[in-house]
Write a protein that holds these residues in place. Structure first.
Motif, PDB file in Angstrom:
ATOM      1  N   VAL A 191       0.849  -1.203   0.000  1.00 30.03           N
ATOM      2  CA  VAL A 191       0.000   0.000   0.000  1.00 30.03           C
ATOM      3  C   VAL A 191       0.882   1.250   0.000  1.00 30.03           C
ATOM      4  N   ALA A 192       1.921   1.225   0.829  1.00 31.69           N
ATOM      5  CA  ALA A 192       2.842   2.366   0.897  1.00 31.69           C
ATOM      6  C   ALA A 192       3.634   2.516  -0.399  1.00 31.69           C
ATOM      7  N   VAL A 193       4.057   1.393  -0.967  1.00 32.50           N
ATOM      8  CA  VAL A 193       4.829   1.424  -2.214  1.00 32.50           C
ATOM      9  C   VAL A 193       3.969   1.955  -3.357  1.00 32.50           C
ATOM     10  N   ALA A 194       2.728   1.480  -3.452  1.00 34.58           N
ATOM     11  CA  ALA A 194       1.826   1.942  -4.517  1.00 34.58           C
ATOM     12  C   ALA A 194       1.576   3.441  -4.404  1.00 34.58           C
ATOM     13  N   GLY A 195       1.343   3.908  -3.179  1.00 32.88           N
ATOM     14  CA  GLY A 195       1.100   5.333  -2.964  1.00 32.88           C
ATOM     15  C   GLY A 195       2.318   6.176  -3.280  1.00 32.88           C
ATOM     16  N   THR A 196       3.494   5.661  -2.939  1.00 34.57           N
ATOM     17  CA  THR A 196       4.733   6.387  -3.218  1.00 34.57           C
ATOM     18  C   THR A 196       4.957   6.527  -4.718  1.00 34.57           C
ATOM     19  N   LYS A 197       4.752   5.430  -5.458  1.00 27.45           N
ATOM     20  CA  LYS A 197       4.932   5.497  -6.920  1.00 27.45           C
ATOM     21  C   LYS A 197       3.913   6.437  -7.545  1.00 27.45           C
ATOM     22  N   LEU A 198       2.662   6.346  -7.125  1.00 24.37           N
ATOM     23  CA  LEU A 198       1.630   7.235  -7.653  1.00 24.37           C
ATOM     24  C   LEU A 198       1.994   8.697  -7.422  1.00 24.37           C
TER      25      LEU A 198
END
Length: 257
Positions: A191-198
Motif C-alpha cells: 500500500v505504501a509502495v503503490a502510494g509512493t509510486k503514484l
C-alpha cells in the motif's frame, strides 16, 4: 513485441498476482539494440508505388495512431501498479532508452553503452525519450547534446548524470545488484509502495501544491491500513532477521467492468 509489453505491464500487479516489484532485463548480448528500421510495419523504408500515390495527409492520418499505440505500450511500464527496476547490460540504444526511461529505477553493468540514436536515423525519437529523459537527468545542455547528436554515453556518465542510480561492480554482478533493490522494495507495505509510486509520478508532472493535495487525498484513506501497525512492528524489532519480519498481505485484484 510492442503490444506484448503493453499487455504484460497493464496486467502485472493488477490481477491479485502478489507481485511486489518487476525486474526488467534483456536477454542476449545487449538490453535493446533499438527498432528494426527494415520492419515494413514502421513504414521507414521504401514503399510500394500504390502507397507513394496516397495523399500525404492520408498517410499521416493512417500512421499517427500507430505511433500513439507504441507510446501507450511503453507508458504501460511507467503506469504499472508496482515498481519496475531495469537491469541494463550491453547496448541500450534508441527504443531501449525509451523503454528504460519508463522504469522507476535503473541500474546497469559497467560495460553498458547508451545512445538516443534516432536523430542519426533521420527521425526525432517519438515514443518517450524526448519527454521523459529531461525529467530524469535535467533540461540542461547535456541532455540536448545527447539527443541532438545521437552520440553514445557510457555507464559512468549514465551514473554521473543520474540516468542510472548505480553501476554494478562487474557485468556478472548486475542481476544480483538489481535483485537486491527489488527485494528491499518487496519487503515494504504494498500500500505504501503503490502510494509512493503514484505520488512520484503525479508530482513530476504537476506543481508542488498539486502534488501535496494529491498525496493528502491518497493518505487520508491509505493511513487507515493495517500495514502501518505491521511496519511499526518491523521497525521496532531492529534485531529481527528479515525472514522473521511481519509479512504484508497482497493487494487485491483490480475491479473491472
Amino acid at each position: 513485441m510492442w503490444r506484448e509489453i503493453g499487455e504484460a505491464f497493464r496486467l502485472i500487479g493488477s490481477t491479485g498476482d502478489g507481485c511486489r516489484c518487476v525486474l526488467m532485463v534483456g536477454h542476449g548480448k545487449g538490453f535493446c539494440a533499438g527498432i528494426d528500421v527494415s520492419d515494413p510495419s514502421f513504414g521507414l523504408m521504401s514503399s510500394t508505388e500504390e502507397e507513394e500515390e496516397v495523399d500525404v495527409a492520408r498517410k499521416y492520418l493512417k500512421f499517427r495512431p500507430q505511433i500513439l499505440e507504441m507510446q501507450s505500450c511503453l507508458t504501460a511500464v511507467e503506469q504499472c501498479s508496482v515498481p519496475v527496476v531495469a537491469a541494463i547490460h550491453g547496448s541500450c540504444i534508441g527504443a531501449g532508452v525509451d523503454l528504460t526511461c519508463c522504469a522507476d529505477i535503473r541500474v546497469c553493468a559497467p560495460s553498458t553503452c547508451f545512445a538516443v540514436r534516432e536523430v542519426k536515423l533521420g527521425l526525432a525519437a517519438d515514443v518517450g525519450t524526448l519527454q521523459r529523459l529531461p525529467k530524469i537527468i535535467g533540461h540542461g545542455s547535456r541532455v540536448r547534446e545527447l539527443c541532438l547528436t545521437g552520440q553514445d554515453f557510457d555507464a559512468a556518465e549514465a551514473l554521473r548524470i543520474g540516468f542510472v542510480s548505480r553501476v554494478s561492480n562487474t557485468d556478472a554482478d548486475l542481476l544480483a545488484t538489481a535483485r537486491t533493490i527489488c527485494q528491499k522494495i518487496a519487503h515494504n507495505s504494498p500500500v505504501a509502495v503503490a502510494g509512493t509510486k503514484l505520488s512520484l509520478n503525479y508530482s513530476r508532472d504537476h506543481t508542488v501544491q498539486d502534488g501535496l493535495d494529491h498525496i493528502a487525498t491518497y493518505n487520508a484513506a491509505a493511513l487507515m491500513t493495517d500495514d502501518l501497525i505491521k511496519a511499526f512492528q518491523n521497525a521496532a524489532s531492529s534485531q529481527k532477521q528479515e525472514h522473521d519480519a511481519v509479512i504484508f498481505d497482497n493487494l487485491q485484484r483490480h475491479s473491472r467492468l
